[in-house]
Write a protein that holds these residues in place. Sequence first.
Motif, PDB file in Angstrom:
ATOM      1  N   SER A  15       8.507  12.678 -59.350  1.00  0.00           N
ATOM      2  CA  SER A  15       8.384  13.204 -60.713  1.00  0.00           C
ATOM      3  C   SER A  15       9.681  13.837 -61.177  1.00  0.00           C
ATOM      4  N   LEU A  16      10.385  14.513 -60.278  1.00  0.00           N
ATOM      5  CA  LEU A  16      11.672  15.103 -60.647  1.00  0.00           C
ATOM      6  C   LEU A  16      12.682  14.020 -61.016  1.00  0.00           C
ATOM      7  N   ALA A  17      12.727  12.955 -60.221  1.00  0.00           N
ATOM      8  CA  ALA A  17      13.662  11.866 -60.511  1.00  0.00           C
ATOM      9  C   ALA A  17      13.327  11.201 -61.842  1.00  0.00           C
ATOM     10  N   HIS A  74      25.751  14.821 -48.934  1.00  0.00           N
ATOM     11  CA  HIS A  74      24.328  14.935 -48.652  1.00  0.00           C
ATOM     12  C   HIS A  74      23.940  16.414 -48.590  1.00  0.00           C
ATOM     13  N   PHE A  75      22.979  16.791 -49.419  1.00  0.00           N
ATOM     14  CA  PHE A  75      22.386  18.118 -49.322  1.00  0.00           C
ATOM     15  C   PHE A  75      21.195  18.058 -48.377  1.00  0.00           C
ATOM     16  N   LEU A  76      21.033  19.078 -47.565  1.00  0.00           N
ATOM     17  CA  LEU A  76      19.831  19.222 -46.758  1.00  0.00           C
ATOM     18  C   LEU A  76      19.018  20.335 -47.392  1.00  0.00           C
ATOM     19  N   LEU A  77      17.999  19.948 -48.185  1.00  0.00           N
ATOM     20  CA  LEU A  77      17.205  20.921 -48.932  1.00  0.00           C
ATOM     21  C   LEU A  77      16.372  21.782 -47.983  1.00  0.00           C
ATOM     22  N   TYR A 123      19.925  13.107 -56.535  1.00  0.00           N
ATOM     23  CA  TYR A 123      19.026  14.251 -56.507  1.00  0.00           C
ATOM     24  C   TYR A 123      18.801  14.801 -55.109  1.00  0.00           C
ATOM     25  N   ALA A 124      19.475  14.234 -54.111  1.00  0.00           N
ATOM     26  CA  ALA A 124      19.515  14.794 -52.751  1.00  0.00           C
ATOM     27  C   ALA A 124      18.130  14.974 -52.140  1.00  0.00           C
ATOM     28  N   GLN A 125      17.239  14.023 -52.391  1.00  0.00           N
ATOM     29  CA  GLN A 125      15.856  14.173 -51.938  1.00  0.00           C
ATOM     30  C   GLN A 125      15.521  13.337 -50.707  1.00  0.00           C
ATOM     31  N   ASN A 153      14.264  22.604 -54.078  1.00  0.00           N
ATOM     32  CA  ASN A 153      14.117  22.329 -52.652  1.00  0.00           C
ATOM     33  C   ASN A 153      12.825  21.608 -52.294  1.00  0.00           C
ATOM     34  N   LEU A 154      12.116  21.069 -53.302  1.00  0.00           N
ATOM     35  CA  LEU A 154      10.893  20.279 -53.111  1.00  0.00           C
ATOM     36  C   LEU A 154       9.754  21.084 -52.509  1.00  0.00           C
ATOM     37  N   ASP A 155       9.775  22.392 -52.713  1.00  0.00           N
ATOM     38  CA  ASP A 155       8.684  23.237 -52.245  1.00  0.00           C
ATOM     39  C   ASP A 155       7.639  23.473 -53.327  1.00  0.00           C
TER      40      ASP A 155
END
Length: 489
Positions: free
Chosen positions: A373-375, A55-58, A328-330, A429-431
Amino acid sequence: MRLGKTAVVLGGSAAGLCTAGALAPYFDRVLVFERDELPAEAEHRRGVPQSKHPHFLLNSGRRAIGALFPGFEDDLIAAGGLHLMPSMDAAYLDGEGWSARKRSAMTMIYSSRILIERVLRDKVRELPNVEIREGVTVSGLTTRDGEVIGVGLSGDEPVDAEFVVDAMGRGSSVGAWLAAAGWPEPEVRTLDAKVTYTSRWYDLPAPDERPGSWWWRHLVIMPTPDKGTHPDEHEFLVNFFPIEGNRVIACMGSWGLEMPRTTEAFVESARRVRAPLFAAAMDRSTPTSEVHLTRSTGNKWRRYDKLRTPPGRLAFVGDSICAFNPFYAQGISSAAGSALLLREHLARADRPDGQFSSAFLAAQRKLLNVPWSLAMARDQGYACAVGTEKAGEWKRRLLSAMSGPAFRLIVGAAREDDVVDAHFAKVFNLDESLRDMMTNPRVIAGLLRYRVRAALGRHRVPFDFDARAEPPVTDYSPGGGAAKPAVSR
């Protein structure tokens, strides 16, 4: 301003815990109902099978959780989490070979999912008006005049509430309960790219027992760009992922391929991965688990925002409304962002009625559209994908042909252009949305400049180092030079 006596959160995993922190300032008490018995330490439990995988923590998730629970990041690091710079601390194989090490705009916190949740539980238990009730099964909702006014519990009296949040995950029954109460079922958007991944946990050798070439903490092997004949394992996305306690999670995943299910098959597949370093690292480490395999990876968005009259006094956070391909770790970061958004809306509310629900769902839609959208940009390119968002054949072929080269173009430009690197870090990082990045004039100029320089063979930073050899230790940052082995910070 207090908005009521009782708020209820359905589910006590990361999404539910973040939501409890968001609700606490606005209700006299917050009850978190969790079906599992929660461990005191960082341990696996039945309700979170994903905890056995990386698990990534973005960064967006780190900030959101930090805003909800000040000191969270420091507590996570104190508990063993690793604060690393992937571009310096990860050996990254993309394209034909290893990338060079170079300082970048992005840092990350590495830890297991079970440690993230343990630290979150500790932070929630510091809130005097929040109570986590374990071993509780929620059996339904009570409603009146278009609003949710409480929840039913199996084997117990129902609980009245001024506000309820569904954080029950992919398998949430709330939609069915609403339909039974008279609301229409929401539109559901889906795309399942048949991603399967398999993981095994290892203890690393002590630092003084590792090879001198192990400067890296994280090992990443991307799928091959080779279109010719090659082993299936060359299509795997591979991680040797560092977590607390001098441990790693060895993980292999793919789109539409069969994955190893036994320890013997796992080890044999690892030996066919396109870089021998992965299997060599496993050989030097000590396995501490069996193989864990997951297939429940489809993207799924329940569009409650499209209901003409959404139920008042009810919100949805995490996978209960929008679940992503975990590759995608989202997930945690998106859930934390929704919880923080909910807190912001509660701060301006007079009461959480239907109008409040509509406004929050509309704002949440904009938030979720970025990771969604990224996925879609990746998963729609696979012929094996199924669901309502399956792309037409022409679009699928276009995405399949362009996504890999486009990604490598961005990664290459980010190596040599600090502005492209900063925007790429924001997207990851979803920013920032991918659309905003790709329509930024400065980013476009940076990509074009890199493309021209690449065509002329004038790279500032080398790349594609031999995949069969050890990844290079040299720091190619401006003023870098030979780098020393990385240490956790």
